[in-house]
Design a protein around this motif. Structure first.
Motif, PDB file in Angstrom:
ATOM      1  N   ARG A  21      35.083  40.442  48.886  1.00 49.75           N
ATOM      2  CA  ARG A  21      35.416  41.965  48.678  1.00 49.75           C
ATOM      3  C   ARG A  21      36.611  42.230  48.417  1.00 49.75           C
ATOM      4  N   ARG A  23      39.624  42.684  45.976  1.00 48.96           N
ATOM      5  CA  ARG A  23      39.898  43.051  44.570  1.00 48.96           C
ATOM      6  C   ARG A  23      40.313  41.996  43.807  1.00 48.96           C
ATOM      7  N   ARG A  26      38.462  38.906  42.699  1.00 50.07           N
ATOM      8  CA  ARG A  26      37.520  39.205  41.600  1.00 50.07           C
ATOM      9  C   ARG A  26      38.168  38.724  40.496  1.00 50.07           C
TER      10      ARG A  26
END
Length: 91
Positions: A21, A23, A26
């Motif tokens: 989760r 950011r 990612r």
């Protein structure tokens, strides 16, 4: 050594799952393909500079072709059996 590598793989998979989760992490996905390409390039240089591997390349290539063909044939046969016995015509 193999157990260490497998342990690292499982640990990194777990860390990725727990940190999915975040950011910043990612964005790392965009770096995976260039990193893999760079690793393959460096591995190719290493293989190409090894005289013993280059000298035995015809034998290694033949063995690799046989193994790849046998693996593909085995996978096709397994898929056919699974399809026939589990998903076949039900009358």
């Amino acid at each position: 050594m193999m157990y260490l590598l497998i342990g690292i793989m499982f640990a990194s998979t777990g860390a990725g799952y727990l940190l999915r989760r975040i950011r910043f992490l990612r964005r790392i996905n965009a770096l995976i393909l260039p990193t893999v390409c760079a690793l393959l390039f460096v591995m190719g240089i290493s293989v190409g500079s090894n005289e013993q591997i280059v000298r035995n390349l015809p034998t290694l290539g033949t063995q690799a072709l046989i193994l790849a063909a046998a693996g593909t044939l085995g996978s096709l046969m397994a898929a056919w059996c699974i399809n026939r016995f589990f998903f076949g015509n039900k009358k």
